[in-house]
Design an enzyme around this catalytic site. Structure first.
Site, PDB file in Angstrom:
ATOM      1  CG  HIS A  10      -1.704  -1.373   1.212  1.00 40.80           C
ATOM      2  ND1 HIS A  10      -2.797  -1.669   0.437  1.00 40.80           N
ATOM      3  CD2 HIS A  10      -1.414  -2.522   1.896  1.00 40.80           C
ATOM      4  CE1 HIS A  10      -3.170  -2.925   0.658  1.00 40.80           C
ATOM      5  NE2 HIS A  10      -2.351  -3.470   1.528  1.00 40.80           N
ATOM      6  CD  GLU A  24      -1.991  -3.601   4.833  1.00 39.37           C
ATOM      7  OE1 GLU A  24      -3.215  -3.416   4.656  1.00 39.37           O
ATOM      8  OE2 GLU A  24      -1.341  -4.507   4.276  1.00 39.37           O
ATOM      9  CG  HIS A  79       0.574  -6.819   2.277  1.00 35.31           C
ATOM     10  ND1 HIS A  79      -0.347  -5.977   1.710  1.00 35.31           N
ATOM     11  CD2 HIS A  79       1.516  -7.051   1.329  1.00 35.31           C
ATOM     12  CE1 HIS A  79       0.017  -5.709   0.465  1.00 35.31           C
ATOM     13  NE2 HIS A  79       1.145  -6.350   0.206  1.00 35.31           N
ATOM     14  CD  GLU A 145      -1.747 -10.036   4.653  1.00 35.37           C
ATOM     15  OE1 GLU A 145      -1.767  -9.136   5.530  1.00 35.37           O
ATOM     16  OE2 GLU A 145      -2.287  -9.920   3.543  1.00 35.37           O
TER      17      GLU A 145
END
Ligand SMILES: [Zn+2]
Length: 265
Positions: A10, A24, A79, A145
């Site tokens: 992102h 995030e 992430h 993640e």
């Protein structure tokens, strides 16, 4: 030279997941920059490139194109998860078409083992998915993640600098261990080529080797600066001398005209 591409998820207009006062995009960037720093400071022969080093918008397509064009040895996408506030834990992904024994799968093993040791998060396992960055990247790629941002306990960890550092260091250690050992660290032999004096010959040879073998490759600069050049070294992929010598003879056929040596890992 090992080229590690770090992709903090992102950024810019895309904040990613939100929760507990965190975005995030900021957490992934903090981890990603630390992974870069640890790799550069703690290991030799590593080059690092990042999809972003600031809070800016970068399309998924551009991240992968950049890594492919650069010729990255591995692609690591970082992430943070989110779901329903009660779900928590760490998981990582390789592309869904790959076997757990693939190069990507071995890199995932290395990352999972190191990261879960230090992050204090519930272990949600090693998974597969059809994520864009995993599908389109030309090199072994893993997406991590690192906890759920909407879970209060996971998010509390993300707010600690010590946690960010520990998670980043584990990423770096796993990547480096994996790249240098290519596997479980018990392999005893690797192959080294003769010297390539011209960049285009090096590129051609690497391409031919990649097409024929499932090995991680390094470029090692020759120290004789009156006639600079590179040699290619494989990851430590061979357990026995016999295995290494068989691979040596196949590699000689793949890059005719160049010497190939078996060396100890
Ligand atoms: Zn994300």
């Amino acid at each position: 030279m090992v080229k590690v591409y770090i992709d903090p998820g992102h950024g810019g207009k895309d904040p990613g997941a939100l929760g507990n006062g965190l975005m995030e995009k900021n957490v992934t960037l903090a981890i990603g920059k630390k992974v870069r720093d640890y790799l550069i400071n703690d290991y030799d022969f590593v080059k690092v490139r990042m999809s972003r080093t600031t809070d800016k918008t970068v399309a998924l397509e551009d991240r992968v194109k950049d890594a492919n064009k650069w010729g990255a040895s591995v692609f690591i996408s970082i992430h943070i998860n989110s779901f329903n506030e009660s779900t928590s834990g760490y998981e990582d992904y390789i592309h869904e078409t790959l076997s757990t024994n693939s190069i990507d799968g071995q890199l995932q093993d290395a990352l999972h083992e190191e990261i879960i040791k230090v992050n204090g998060l519930r272990d949600r396992g090693q998974k597969k998915a059809d994520f864009h960055v995993l599908r389109e990247s030309d090199m072994p790629s893993v997406l991590t993640e690192n906890g759920f941002i909407d879970n209060a306990k996971d998010a509390a960890k993300m707010k600690q600098t010590s946690w960010i550092k520990a998670v980043a260091k584990a990423h770096a250690k796993a990547i480096a261990n994996y790249l240098y050992n290519q596997g479980d660290g018990k392999m005893k032999y690797r192959l080294r080529t003769g010297k390539f004096d011209f960049a285009e010959d090096l590129v051609t040879a690497k391409k031919a080797i990649k097409e024929n073998f499932n090995w991680v490759l390094y470029e090692v600069p020759e120290s004789l600066n009156w006639n600079p050049g590179y040699r290619i070294i494989t990851g430590a992929a061979f357990n026995s001398l016999k295995e290494a010598e068989e691979a040596q003879s196949k590699l000689r056929d793949t890059i005719p005209g160049y010497a190939v040596y078996v060396i100890e890992a």
